[in-house]
Design an enzyme around this catalytic site. Structure first.
Site, mmCIF file in Angstrom:
data_model
loop_
_atom_site.group_PDB
_atom_site.id
_atom_site.type_symbol
_atom_site.label_atom_id
_atom_site.label_comp_id
_atom_site.label_asym_id
_atom_site.label_seq_id
_atom_site.Cartn_x
_atom_site.Cartn_y
_atom_site.Cartn_z
ATOM 1 N N ASP A 103 24.718 -0.223 18.975
ATOM 2 C CA ASP A 103 23.498 0.343 19.543
ATOM 3 C C ASP A 103 22.418 -0.729 19.639
ATOM 4 O O ASP A 103 22.437 -1.732 18.912
ATOM 5 C CB ASP A 103 22.983 1.492 18.679
ATOM 6 C CG ASP A 103 23.981 2.636 18.599
ATOM 7 O OD1 ASP A 103 24.779 2.783 19.542
ATOM 8 O OD2 ASP A 103 23.951 3.367 17.592
ATOM 9 N N ILE A 104 21.440 -0.510 20.487
ATOM 10 C CA ILE A 104 20.394 -1.504 20.707
ATOM 11 C C ILE A 104 19.632 -1.826 19.421
ATOM 12 O O ILE A 104 19.185 -2.948 19.220
ATOM 13 C CB ILE A 104 19.428 -1.039 21.824
ATOM 14 C CG1 ILE A 104 18.487 -2.186 22.225
ATOM 15 C CG2 ILE A 104 18.656 0.206 21.391
ATOM 16 C CD1 ILE A 104 17.680 -1.894 23.476
#
Length: 242
Positions: A103-104
């Protein structure tokens, strides 16, 4: 393989650029100057040199990246910076891609390669490849949570495979925990959602390992390097050509 194609794949330039090198007599094949771009060579047998330095054509390349937060696990994006933006020209020229995704706002170990068969093997649910994460949690993780992870947590859209939750530290004053979580699949926001089912929330998430590969202690955030020979050999367990 045509010589000009081989030279281009060795990152000496485009087809037109390497033809200039050939005209300048900077390329040798088996010790003899070669200026014909159409010359057929066997990249596994013939000795090709540029300015008397040997060239080696690699079909597949492998990078370990310590992904920072704020970078997306993709090969291109119009708005966000991607993991490929952290690599050099050679990595991008070889068309590498991330094996799976982080995930970012998750940081840590990410493998990038252009070996599609290896990526498929490592991501296949049938392989049950272990992925280990270090998580900072708002809330106190308990023995009951460990049991829930071991049984397999139910999300709204998925029943998780059994996972391992190891409680490393708890801070009663700040109502927080540090835990190590091992999963064998990779659903969207899976760890965060699993912790949420237990009534807590993840405040920081770092991937420590995937399969036989672990995050090196000396690899700074945002840095990357090629796999070592031992790391590459460890991937042979997946039974694909490396």
């Amino acid at each position: 393989m045509r010589l000009d194609k081989f030279l281009a794949k060795c990152n000496l330039g485009t087809r037109s650029q390497v033809r200039v090198l050939l005209k300048q007599k900077q390329i040798k094949v088996n010790g003899q100057v070669e200026n014909q771009p159409k010359r057929q060579i066997d990249e596994k047998v013939d000795a090709i040199t540029f300015r008397d330095e040997p060239l080696k054509y690699e079909t597949f390349v492998y990078y370990l990246l310590n992904k920072p937060k704020g970078i997306i696990s993709a090969t291109e994006d119009d708005k966000q910076k991607t993991v490929l933006d952290l690599l050099d020209d050679e990595g991008r020229h070889k068309l590498v891609f991330p094996v799976g995704r982080l995930d970012i706002d998750t940081h840590g170990l990410l493998l990038l390669t252009n070996n599609g068969k290896l990526a498929h093997a490592m991501l296949s649910p049938k392989k049950h490849v272990a992925k280990v994460y270090l998580a900072e949690v708002s809330g106190i993780m308990t023995e009951e949570d460990k049991e829930a992870f071991a049984q397999g947590i139910d999300l709204k859209d998925h029943h998780c495979q059994p996972a391992q939750l190891k409680i490393l530290a708890t801070d009663l004053a700040n109502q927080s925990s540090r835990v190590e979580i091992t999963i064998h699949e990779g659903k969207f926001h899976q760890i965060k959602r699993m912790v949420q089912v237990c009534g807590k929330s993840v405040t920081d998430l770092q991937r420590l390992s995937i399969g036989p590969l672990s995050l090196p202690n000396d690899l700074d955030l945002g840095d990357y390097r090629r796999l070592t020979p031992d790391e590459l050999e460890s991937l042979s367990i997946f039974g694909v050509d490396l």
